[in-house]
Design a protein around this motif. Structure first.
Motif, PDB file in Angstrom:
ATOM      1  N   PRO A   1       0.824  -1.203   0.000  1.00 18.27           N
ATOM      2  CA  PRO A   1       0.000   0.000   0.000  1.00 18.27           C
ATOM      3  C   PRO A   1       0.865   1.263   0.000  1.00 18.27           C
ATOM      4  N   VAL A   2       0.405   2.281  -0.694  1.00 20.30           N
ATOM      5  CA  VAL A   2       0.980   3.620  -0.610  1.00 20.30           C
ATOM      6  C   VAL A   2       0.133   4.385   0.394  1.00 20.30           C
ATOM      7  N   MET A   3       0.749   4.768   1.497  1.00 24.35           N
ATOM      8  CA  MET A   3       0.009   5.380   2.594  1.00 24.35           C
ATOM      9  C   MET A   3       0.269   6.881   2.647  1.00 24.35           C
ATOM     10  N   GLY A   4      -0.646   7.577   3.316  1.00 25.83           N
ATOM     11  CA  GLY A   4      -0.481   9.008   3.509  1.00 25.83           C
ATOM     12  C   GLY A   4      -1.163   9.422   4.793  1.00 25.83           C
ATOM     13  N   SER A   5      -1.159  10.718   5.047  1.00 23.25           N
ATOM     14  CA  SER A   5      -1.848  11.224   6.239  1.00 23.25           C
ATOM     15  C   SER A   5      -2.883  12.257   5.837  1.00 23.25           C
ATOM     16  N   THR A   6      -3.934  12.337   6.629  1.00 23.80           N
ATOM     17  CA  THR A   6      -4.948  13.366   6.424  1.00 23.80           C
ATOM     18  C   THR A   6      -4.440  14.686   7.003  1.00 23.80           C
ATOM     19  N   ASP A   7      -5.187  15.751   6.775  1.00 27.72           N
ATOM     20  CA  ASP A   7      -4.828  17.053   7.347  1.00 27.72           C
ATOM     21  C   ASP A   7      -4.812  17.001   8.875  1.00 27.72           C
ATOM     22  N   GLU A   8      -5.598  16.078   9.438  1.00 28.41           N
ATOM     23  CA  GLU A   8      -5.661  15.954  10.893  1.00 28.41           C
ATOM     24  C   GLU A   8      -4.567  15.061  11.455  1.00 28.41           C
ATOM     25  N   GLY A   9      -3.853  14.349  10.553  1.00 22.13           N
ATOM     26  CA  GLY A   9      -2.748  13.522  11.023  1.00 22.13           C
ATOM     27  C   GLY A   9      -3.102  12.066  11.227  1.00 22.13           C
ATOM     28  N   THR A  10      -4.230  11.610  10.695  1.00 23.93           N
ATOM     29  CA  THR A  10      -4.536  10.182  10.733  1.00 23.93           C
ATOM     30  C   THR A  10      -4.024   9.533   9.451  1.00 23.93           C
ATOM     31  N   ILE A  11      -3.890   8.193   9.465  1.00 20.88           N
ATOM     32  CA  ILE A  11      -3.286   7.465   8.350  1.00 20.88           C
ATOM     33  C   ILE A  11      -4.358   6.972   7.387  1.00 20.88           C
ATOM     34  N   ILE A  12      -4.108   7.151   6.096  1.00 17.68           N
ATOM     35  CA  ILE A  12      -5.020   6.670   5.062  1.00 17.68           C
ATOM     36  C   ILE A  12      -4.222   5.926   3.989  1.00 17.68           C
ATOM     37  N   GLN A  13      -4.928   5.078   3.252  1.00 16.35           N
ATOM     38  CA  GLN A  13      -4.306   4.417   2.105  1.00 16.35           C
ATOM     39  C   GLN A  13      -4.637   5.213   0.850  1.00 16.35           C
ATOM     40  N   LEU A  14      -3.598   5.544   0.076  1.00 12.43           N
ATOM     41  CA  LEU A  14      -3.765   6.339  -1.139  1.00 12.43           C
ATOM     42  C   LEU A  14      -3.816   5.478  -2.389  1.00 12.43           C
ATOM     43  N   ASP A  15      -3.062   4.393  -2.382  1.00 13.31           N
ATOM     44  CA  ASP A  15      -2.935   3.564  -3.584  1.00 13.31           C
ATOM     45  C   ASP A  15      -2.291   2.254  -3.168  1.00 13.31           C
ATOM     46  N   GLN A  16      -2.016   1.388  -4.137  1.00 10.31           N
ATOM     47  CA  GLN A  16      -1.257   0.178  -3.852  1.00 10.31           C
ATOM     48  C   GLN A  16      -0.665  -0.338  -5.160  1.00 10.31           C
ATOM     49  N   ALA A  17       0.331  -1.181  -5.022  1.00  2.57           N
ATOM     50  CA  ALA A  17       0.994  -1.740  -6.206  1.00  2.57           C
ATOM     51  C   ALA A  17       1.627  -3.063  -5.809  1.00  2.57           C
ATOM     52  N   ARG A  18       1.918  -3.873  -6.793  1.00  2.00           N
ATOM     53  CA  ARG A  18       2.575  -5.153  -6.526  1.00  2.00           C
ATOM     54  C   ARG A  18       4.083  -4.945  -6.538  1.00  2.00           C
ATOM     55  N   GLY A  19       4.686  -5.088  -5.383  1.00  3.05           N
ATOM     56  CA  GLY A  19       6.132  -4.917  -5.266  1.00  3.05           C
ATOM     57  C   GLY A  19       6.505  -3.520  -4.794  1.00  3.05           C
ATOM     58  N   MET A  20       7.630  -3.465  -4.095  1.00  2.00           N
ATOM     59  CA  MET A  20       8.082  -2.214  -3.480  1.00  2.00           C
ATOM     60  C   MET A  20       8.398  -1.145  -4.526  1.00  2.00           C
ATOM     61  N   LYS A  21       9.095  -1.528  -5.581  1.00  2.00           N
ATOM     62  CA  LYS A  21       9.525  -0.537  -6.568  1.00  2.00           C
ATOM     63  C   LYS A  21       8.335   0.153  -7.223  1.00  2.00           C
ATOM     64  N   LYS A  22       7.329  -0.635  -7.603  1.00  2.00           N
ATOM     65  CA  LYS A  22       6.147  -0.046  -8.239  1.00  2.00           C
ATOM     66  C   LYS A  22       5.374   0.831  -7.256  1.00  2.00           C
ATOM     67  N   ALA A  23       5.341   0.412  -5.989  1.00  2.00           N
ATOM     68  CA  ALA A  23       4.655   1.225  -4.984  1.00  2.00           C
ATOM     69  C   ALA A  23       5.360   2.565  -4.778  1.00  2.00           C
ATOM     70  N   LEU A  24       6.691   2.554  -4.793  1.00  2.68           N
ATOM     71  CA  LEU A  24       7.443   3.810  -4.646  1.00  2.68           C
ATOM     72  C   LEU A  24       7.198   4.732  -5.830  1.00  2.68           C
ATOM     73  N   VAL A  25       7.097   4.170  -7.022  1.00  2.00           N
ATOM     74  CA  VAL A  25       6.798   4.990  -8.205  1.00  2.00           C
ATOM     75  C   VAL A  25       5.406   5.610  -8.070  1.00  2.00           C
ATOM     76  N   LYS A  26       4.445   4.825  -7.582  1.00  2.15           N
ATOM     77  CA  LYS A  26       3.094   5.374  -7.377  1.00  2.15           C
ATOM     78  C   LYS A  26       3.114   6.480  -6.327  1.00  2.15           C
ATOM     79  N   MET A  27       3.944   6.313  -5.307  1.00  2.00           N
ATOM     80  CA  MET A  27       4.074   7.358  -4.305  1.00  2.00           C
ATOM     81  C   MET A  27       4.597   8.640  -4.934  1.00  2.00           C
ATOM     82  N   VAL A  28       5.614   8.516  -5.777  1.00  2.00           N
ATOM     83  CA  VAL A  28       6.168   9.702  -6.445  1.00  2.00           C
ATOM     84  C   VAL A  28       5.126  10.310  -7.397  1.00  2.00           C
ATOM     85  N   ASP A  29       4.319   9.470  -8.033  1.00  2.50           N
ATOM     86  CA  ASP A  29       3.219   9.990  -8.855  1.00  2.50           C
ATOM     87  C   ASP A  29       2.319  10.899  -8.030  1.00  2.50           C
TER      88      ASP A  29
END
Length: 281
Positions: free
Chosen positions: A189-217
């Motif tokens: 999963p590509v995770m992030g935080s809300t404006d209030e500081g709670t954790i949310i899932q933004l996206d996901q990908a198969r494998g670390m490298k693809k997930a990091l690319v999605k994060m950069v996207d």
């Protein structure tokens, strides 16, 4: 005017911040079963800690600095004192820092002390500390520094991709996140935080490298309007080459004014686990 910034130990201090004399760390305490260690440079050893976490079937825990630790950190000769804590939604550190401030003000009623809830963690706190330093060095008043730093916090976004989410899940930090399965399929999963500081899932990908690319996207999408005005912070847990790869990928796409890389301190190591990457911009 002189200033001090107290950052709880979930926020990493760069070498320059340590040398400046303007920053101090308020250490949390970490526990893996019977093993208890203070999260500071003298006591915390990342490799040893990761080994103990990997070997222990139970979830590691952390406890926030006491109000007295914060009160003592505020007690200095600086004209302006600020604290930066990890998200109030993730820890009691913010409340403890506020209690420490109230204790300090009982004996120093005229002192100027302000506590920032970072609504983030790790290198997000680092960037907030650097923003305070920038504003102080520009000669702004205490009130102006507080106002502009609070606005900066609202403008921040946090992303992270972890090799595993066990600690976050076991500690109940993923309450709003639903789709956390498929370990066997290597779904990250590509995770992030809300404006209030709670954790949310933004996206996901198969494998670390693809997930990091999605994060950069996602970073490119959210920060394309004024990157040249912003700093990026990247914290990595024992994976400097992966962090460098993320930095290069970010800078290929957006001309941020600066990028800082830090290795996670104790609290961030506990949650990020070996191989985790956290980005704040």
């Amino acid at each position: 005017m002189s200033f001090r910034v107290v950052i709880d130990s979930c926020g990493e201090l760069t070498d320059e911040m340590k040398k400046s004399g303007n920053f101090v760390s308020a250490p949390l305490t970490l526990q893996v079963d019977e093993y208890i260690v203070q999260d500071d440079e003298e006591h915390f050893n990342q490799a040893e800690f990761l080994k103990k976490v990997a070997e222990c079937p139970n979830c590691p825990k952390s406890s926030c600095p006491s109000p007295e630790i914060y009160r003592d950190a505020y007690d200095c000769d600086a004209d302006h004192v600020y604290a930066v804590t990890l998200s109030e939604k993730l820890s009691g550190s913010y409340n403890s820092a506020v209690l420490g401030k109230n204790l300090y003000l009982e004996d120093h009623p005229d002192a100027k002390v302000y506590v920032f809830n970072s609504c983030s963690a790790s290198v997000g706190e680092t960037l907030i500390g650097l923003k305070i330093q920038e504003l102080e060095e520009r000669g702004l008043s205490f009130e102006e520094v507080v106002e502009q730093t609070e606005a900066y916090i609202l403008s921040q976004d946090t992303w992270f991709v972890l090799e595993n989410l066990d600690t976050l899940r076991k500690n109940g930090r993923l309450g709003t996140v639903k789709a956390l399965v498929a370990t066997a399929l290597k779904i990250k999963p590509v995770m992030g935080s809300t404006d209030e500081g709670t954790i949310i899932q933004l996206d996901q990908a198969r494998g670390m490298k693809k997930a990091l690319v999605k994060m950069v996207d996602s970073i490119e999408e959210k920060k394309s309007s004024d990157p040249q005005e912003r700093m990026v912070g990247i914290a990595h847990c024992n994976c400097p080459q992966r962090a460098e790869m993320v930095k290069e990928e970010i800078l290929k796409r957006l001309p941020f004014k600066d990028v800082i890389l830090v290795n996670t301190a104790g609290v961030s190591t506990m949650y990020a686990n070996d191989g985790g990457i956290i980005v704040v911009a």
